[in-house]
Design a protein around this motif. Sequence first.
Motif, PDB file in Angstrom:
ATOM      1  N   ASN A 144       5.572   6.254  14.377  1.00 31.48           N
ATOM      2  CA  ASN A 144       5.694   5.019  15.327  1.00 31.48           C
ATOM      3  C   ASN A 144       7.060   4.897  16.150  1.00 31.48           C
ATOM      4  O   ASN A 144       6.964   4.191  17.065  1.00 31.48           O
ATOM      5  CB  ASN A 144       5.945   3.857  14.073  1.00 31.48           C
ATOM      6  CG  ASN A 144       4.973   3.355  13.343  1.00 31.48           C
ATOM      7  OD1 ASN A 144       3.594   3.459  14.022  1.00 31.48           O
ATOM      8  ND2 ASN A 144       4.922   2.841  12.333  1.00 31.48           N
ATOM      9  N   LEU A 191       0.504  -0.259   9.316  1.00 31.49           N
ATOM     10  CA  LEU A 191       1.269  -1.520   9.891  1.00 31.49           C
ATOM     11  C   LEU A 191       2.037  -2.217   8.850  1.00 31.49           C
ATOM     12  O   LEU A 191       3.206  -2.423   9.112  1.00 31.49           O
ATOM     13  CB  LEU A 191       0.225  -2.616  10.433  1.00 31.49           C
ATOM     14  CG  LEU A 191       1.205  -3.801  11.287  1.00 31.49           C
ATOM     15  CD1 LEU A 191       1.912  -3.319  12.439  1.00 31.49           C
ATOM     16  CD2 LEU A 191       0.095  -4.917  11.638  1.00 31.49           C
ATOM     17  N   GLU A 207       4.091  -6.615  15.393  1.00 32.30           N
ATOM     18  CA  GLU A 207       4.639  -5.527  16.001  1.00 32.30           C
ATOM     19  C   GLU A 207       4.006  -5.124  17.309  1.00 32.30           C
ATOM     20  O   GLU A 207       2.770  -5.445  17.670  1.00 32.30           O
ATOM     21  CB  GLU A 207       4.436  -4.223  15.076  1.00 32.30           C
ATOM     22  CG  GLU A 207       4.988  -4.018  13.796  1.00 32.30           C
ATOM     23  CD  GLU A 207       6.353  -3.479  14.189  1.00 32.30           C
ATOM     24  OE1 GLU A 207       6.824  -2.871  15.330  1.00 32.30           O
ATOM     25  OE2 GLU A 207       7.272  -3.292  13.227  1.00 32.30           O
ATOM     26  N   ASP A 252       7.415   3.079  19.880  1.00 39.20           N
ATOM     27  CA  ASP A 252       8.658   2.532  20.088  1.00 39.20           C
ATOM     28  C   ASP A 252       9.553   2.839  21.304  1.00 39.20           C
ATOM     29  O   ASP A 252       9.976   1.870  21.948  1.00 39.20           O
ATOM     30  CB  ASP A 252       9.606   2.173  18.904  1.00 39.20           C
ATOM     31  CG  ASP A 252       8.891   1.715  17.632  1.00 39.20           C
ATOM     32  OD1 ASP A 252       8.011   0.808  17.728  1.00 39.20           O
ATOM     33  OD2 ASP A 252       9.423   1.912  16.468  1.00 39.20           O
ATOM     34  N   LYS A 256      -0.157   1.079  16.608  1.00 35.14           N
ATOM     35  CA  LYS A 256       0.487   0.914  15.485  1.00 35.14           C
ATOM     36  C   LYS A 256      -0.147   0.768  14.012  1.00 35.14           C
ATOM     37  O   LYS A 256       0.238   1.241  13.214  1.00 35.14           O
ATOM     38  CB  LYS A 256       1.437  -0.365  15.578  1.00 35.14           C
ATOM     39  CG  LYS A 256       2.884  -0.081  16.412  1.00 35.14           C
ATOM     40  CD  LYS A 256       3.793   0.504  15.839  1.00 35.14           C
ATOM     41  CE  LYS A 256       5.170   0.958  16.697  1.00 35.14           C
ATOM     42  NZ  LYS A 256       6.105  -0.492  16.633  1.00 35.14           N
TER      43      LYS A 256
END
Length: 762
Positions: free
Chosen positions: A492, A566, A476, A496, A482
């Motif tokens: 998250n 995560l 990621e 993003d 994250k």
Amino acid sequence: MNKIVNKEHFSEKVFKLEIEAPLIAKARKAGHFVIVRVGEKGERMPLTIAGANIAKGTITLVVQEVGLSSIRLCELNEGDYITDVVGPLGQATHIENFGTVVCAGGGVGIAPMLPIVQALKAAGNRVITVLAGRSKELIILENEIRESSDEVIIMTDDGSYGRKGLVTEGVEEVIKREKVNKCFAIGPAIMMKFVCLLTKKYEIPTDVSLNTIMVDGTGMCGACRITVGGKTRFVCVDGPEFDGHQVDFDEMLKRMSAFKSIEREEMNKLATTCEAVKVIDENGRTAPWREELRKAVKAKERADIPRVKMNELDAEYRSHSRKEEVNQGLTAEQAVIEAKRCLDCANPGCMAGCPVGIDIPQFIKNIERGEFLEAAKTLKETSALPAVCGRVCPQEKQCESKCIHLKMGKEAVAIGHLERFAADYERESGQISVPAIGKKNGIKIAVVGSGPAGLAFAGDMAKYGYDVTVFEALHEIGGVLKYGIPEFRLPNKIVDVEIDNLSKMGVNFVKDCIVGKTISVEDLQEEGFKAFFVASGAGLPNFMDIPGENSINVMSSNEYLTRVNLMDAASPDSDTPVSLGTNVAVIGGGNTAMDSVRTAKRLGAERAIIIYRRSEEEMPARLEEVKHAKEEGIEFLTLHNPIEYLADELGRVKQVVLQKMELGEPDASGRRSPIAIPGATETIDIDLAIVSVGVSPNPIVPSSIKGLEVGRRGTITVNDDMQSSIPMIYAGGDIVRGGATVILAMGDGRKAAAAMNMQLKK
């Protein structure tokens, strides 16, 4: 024209300007000056160079508002251009090992004294510096002066700092107690005159700087002529430094007052016009709409508006909700009200407290007038992650700590809440702007790590036109954003969106690639990468090295949060396991400890405890995080420190033995040191312990680069420009600091990008 790349406000009328001037920076020596002109019809103004950064191609000037030209210069802001900067001019200061040297700096004269002090110390002198000013606000660059001085004496006219008295009193104190071989004096003409009268009495050679009377600076006009030792000399060519005992100061003072009446007439023009060359900025403080906003509500009325309160989820409800964000954000109405509290200061202290240099008043005033998308654009000019920073940055220790409201006994403007509002509004509107990108230059740049430092660096380098690729070891993108920060603090989806915006700017991302293992720096160089920024973080957790620490269910906060955040280990459909403790002890008092203990509570812990060896007052965690934790039922066991873990027959932790502590004197961090109380221990039952006592850099990347200098703790050694011992490798964030906030890491990334860009342009 020369761009102002940084502006710092020292006091009400004193500013430090960092200006792009690569050729001057390279050639400058101690004592050199430049001639500065603001506006096509501006006066030529001599200013001694207070510092230079050859790598960045910048020089530093310190300016005090005393007349028309200096006021016009000080009105320019970061990003504006100065019409002319000419130099370096004059003769460099003669430096040798004189023995014991007294350096007397008065007011802004301290700035040009700094390079002289540094050069004298480097030449082996014993340097005693006397700093003087009317008040504390005019004692500038004290820390920098102290670094190169054996002793610093501070004198202020009003006694607000150091000792009350004149500079001559401090100088004479030194002369009477020890042999002084040389004296340097820089400051107001009258100050230099009386220092010279004093040192002449004691027969101590004294040099003074007379650049304040120059006009042209290149020997063309002759306006700076002065009598030295009975002969006419020209300050710009023969000086600016002379034997102070030979200078006719009375003549000089008369010459300096020759244009005072004209100056006063010209000063009146400032009320109606200023010919300073500024980058046209429809959002700047002098823009009509901002002036109208300031006139619409009086400053006192703005200051009396109470700070809005962040909307939050109910504490009981949220303590069982792992992914719902605690802070719900401001409504548009709340945001406008809070924005009205901002006084739109002429010299905003809040900006000085922002590591990434956001134009805080500009974005807030856009919110006040309802231009929320413009506010977001302003944020994104300097911050790659505004929605992230608005949530997790410690504004109370940075920008908000500099807010003028605090000096008035009021709460600071909620800068962080407003930053989050603007970024969220843009995202939810669907009208997400992409910052302007410079013309592509075809130069490939590699970034190691996709945490806040790496992302900030990548964004700025993309704006400069470079071909940027970010290599991330995990699956990621986002690094600590994250894996380290729970979604109830930073969802998250927010991260993003910020990453997607960088992709739209042309930044490339490569996942599952460990630089130093999967691919080496040498391999990347063969692929055409010209420079590197290492932002691999500090993912190696620290432990306490106490008995039983390797028992089952004693883990680091890094492991615990990575599993939960995560890998989503708490979800039924996740293949990653995580221990769900009933009685959970989290060791530490920072934000990561708070994240861990609040996560444990959300995962069903009946008792979740923070164990911290100092008192709550010394906790480094944000006050908001401590508040939220207490509201959610977290227990705080302060002044306790684990000394042993006890395990059951299967090796699983069942108890922790705690040493009771008391506070002693402050340690190197400034916090009071915890001291064990002999014989005072306590044992409590636990089934999960999470150790959150700091992290260290992962050695994979540093150890894979031959010739890279690292510090004792494994951090990469860098200079002020974030450049490592290998010229084309820069580094920042936790891999350099050993542990940093998101915003400090981003500041490192921005600083490195600016310096690397300058180096690659050479």
